[in-house]
Write a protein that holds these residues in place. Sequence first.
Motif, PDB file in Angstrom:
ATOM      1  N   THR A   1       2.509  10.424   2.589  1.00  0.00           N
ATOM      2  CA  THR A   1       2.174   9.202   3.356  1.00  0.00           C
ATOM      3  C   THR A   1       3.040   8.268   2.835  1.00  0.00           C
ATOM      4  OG1 THR A   1       0.041  10.081   4.122  1.00  0.00           O
ATOM      5  CG2 THR A   1       0.268   7.677   4.142  1.00  0.00           C
ATOM      6  N   GLY A   2       2.772   7.650   1.538  1.00  0.00           N
ATOM      7  CA  GLY A   2       3.457   6.555   1.042  1.00  0.00           C
ATOM      8  C   GLY A   2       4.978   6.457   1.223  1.00  0.00           C
ATOM      9  N   ARG A   3       5.484   7.818   0.867  1.00  0.00           N
ATOM     10  CA  ARG A   3       7.174   7.802   0.926  1.00  0.00           C
ATOM     11  C   ARG A   3       7.553   7.750   2.349  1.00  0.00           C
ATOM     12  NH1 ARG A   3       8.185  12.738  -3.605  1.00  0.00           N
ATOM     13  NH2 ARG A   3       7.833  11.354  -5.535  1.00  0.00           N
ATOM     14  N   ASP A   4       6.974   8.301   3.064  1.00  0.00           N
ATOM     15  CA  ASP A   4       7.140   8.410   4.570  1.00  0.00           C
ATOM     16  C   ASP A   4       7.205   6.689   5.124  1.00  0.00           C
ATOM     17  OD1 ASP A   4       8.005   9.898   7.226  1.00  0.00           O
ATOM     18  OD2 ASP A   4       6.241   8.989   7.791  1.00  0.00           O
ATOM     19  N   ALA A   5       6.006   6.315   4.939  1.00  0.00           N
ATOM     20  CA  ALA A   5       5.786   4.626   5.110  1.00  0.00           C
ATOM     21  C   ALA A   5       6.867   3.826   4.736  1.00  0.00           C
ATOM     22  CB  ALA A   5       4.380   4.489   4.999  1.00  0.00           C
TER      23      ALA A   5
ATOM     24  N   VAL B   1       1.041  -1.095  -0.127  1.00  0.00           N
ATOM     25  CA  VAL B   1      -0.033   0.060  -0.123  1.00  0.00           C
ATOM     26  C   VAL B   1       1.036   1.274  -0.105  1.00  0.00           C
ATOM     27  CG1 VAL B   1      -1.742   1.418   1.331  1.00  0.00           C
ATOM     28  CG2 VAL B   1      -1.857  -1.075   1.030  1.00  0.00           C
ATOM     29  N   ALA B   2       1.836   1.290   0.830  1.00  0.00           N
ATOM     30  CA  ALA B   2       2.853   2.428   0.992  1.00  0.00           C
ATOM     31  C   ALA B   2       3.422   2.598  -0.531  1.00  0.00           C
ATOM     32  CB  ALA B   2       3.830   2.031   2.042  1.00  0.00           C
ATOM     33  N   GLU B   3       3.820   1.583  -1.205  1.00  0.00           N
ATOM     34  CA  GLU B   3       4.410   1.893  -2.335  1.00  0.00           C
ATOM     35  C   GLU B   3       3.369   2.467  -3.369  1.00  0.00           C
ATOM     36  OE1 GLU B   3       8.225  -1.571  -2.088  1.00  0.00           O
ATOM     37  OE2 GLU B   3       6.020  -2.016  -2.910  1.00  0.00           O
TER      38      GLU B   3
ATOM     39  N   LEU C   1       9.441   1.570   6.873  1.00  0.00           N
ATOM     40  CA  LEU C   1       9.387  -0.046   6.599  1.00  0.00           C
ATOM     41  C   LEU C   1      10.261  -0.693   6.100  1.00  0.00           C
ATOM     42  CD1 LEU C   1       5.177  -0.030   5.582  1.00  0.00           C
ATOM     43  CD2 LEU C   1       6.591  -0.261   8.000  1.00  0.00           C
ATOM     44  N   THR C   2      11.243   0.200   5.199  1.00  0.00           N
ATOM     45  CA  THR C   2      12.447  -0.580   4.739  1.00  0.00           C
ATOM     46  C   THR C   2      13.534  -0.250   5.531  1.00  0.00           C
ATOM     47  OG1 THR C   2      12.615   1.273   3.025  1.00  0.00           O
ATOM     48  CG2 THR C   2      11.058  -0.598   2.233  1.00  0.00           C
TER      49      THR C   2
END
Length: 230
Positions: free
Chosen positions: A211-215, A196-198, A219-220
């Motif tokens: 939101t996606g980039r921060d997550a 989802v984040a990607e 998460l990586t």
Amino acid sequence: MTPTPASAAQEIIDHLRARGSKDNVAGMARFGIATETALGLSNVVLRRIARAVGTDHARALDLWRSGIREARLLAAFTADPGALTLDEARRWASECNSWEVVDTVADLCIAARLEQVLVPEFADDDREFVRRLAFAMIATAAVHLKTEPDSALLAWLPLIETHSTDGRNFVKKAVNWALRQIGKRNAACHGPALAVAERLAASADRAARWTGRDAVRELTDARVLNRLGL
């Protein structure tokens, strides 16, 4: 005199007023805390008072009705999760005016196990702090409901994706928080949350992209991957 379990709401409020600090109020404003009714007591002090007075649901309702920042936080700390009704939770949500009060009420709502009803309801509500409460509840559930099936947490990912385009600061940060906490829950949750984040990181929408980039970044992170055994 330090409040006790026998102290009434007004006695506790009088104690809070006596310990207030205008200097602390000014400092709180720098963290985005609504200070219109603040007395200037830290959460450390409030937690100490909460332990001293114990749980009393009726008194917590009285503390909340005062409208005072510190009294409302104490209300959430000392309400009885087993006694909290959906209508009470809805009323408190509608009266929240600060992210820190929202996040404290989220803890209570999760302890009361009201999330299945309130998360979709509050997420659908356009009011900033009510919607934030939905995602604060998801984030809290991901951390504290350790025996809850992973599927129950993963079921909230579409809701996170849907509301990732809400660019209001306190909603955006809560949506991001919820996504990250699901992803960090365990190895089984990590992959779906990262997917989802990607997707969000590649979005044309600015809020969703943030939101996606921060997550993705969290998460990586090697430390997160090592903790999850990935």
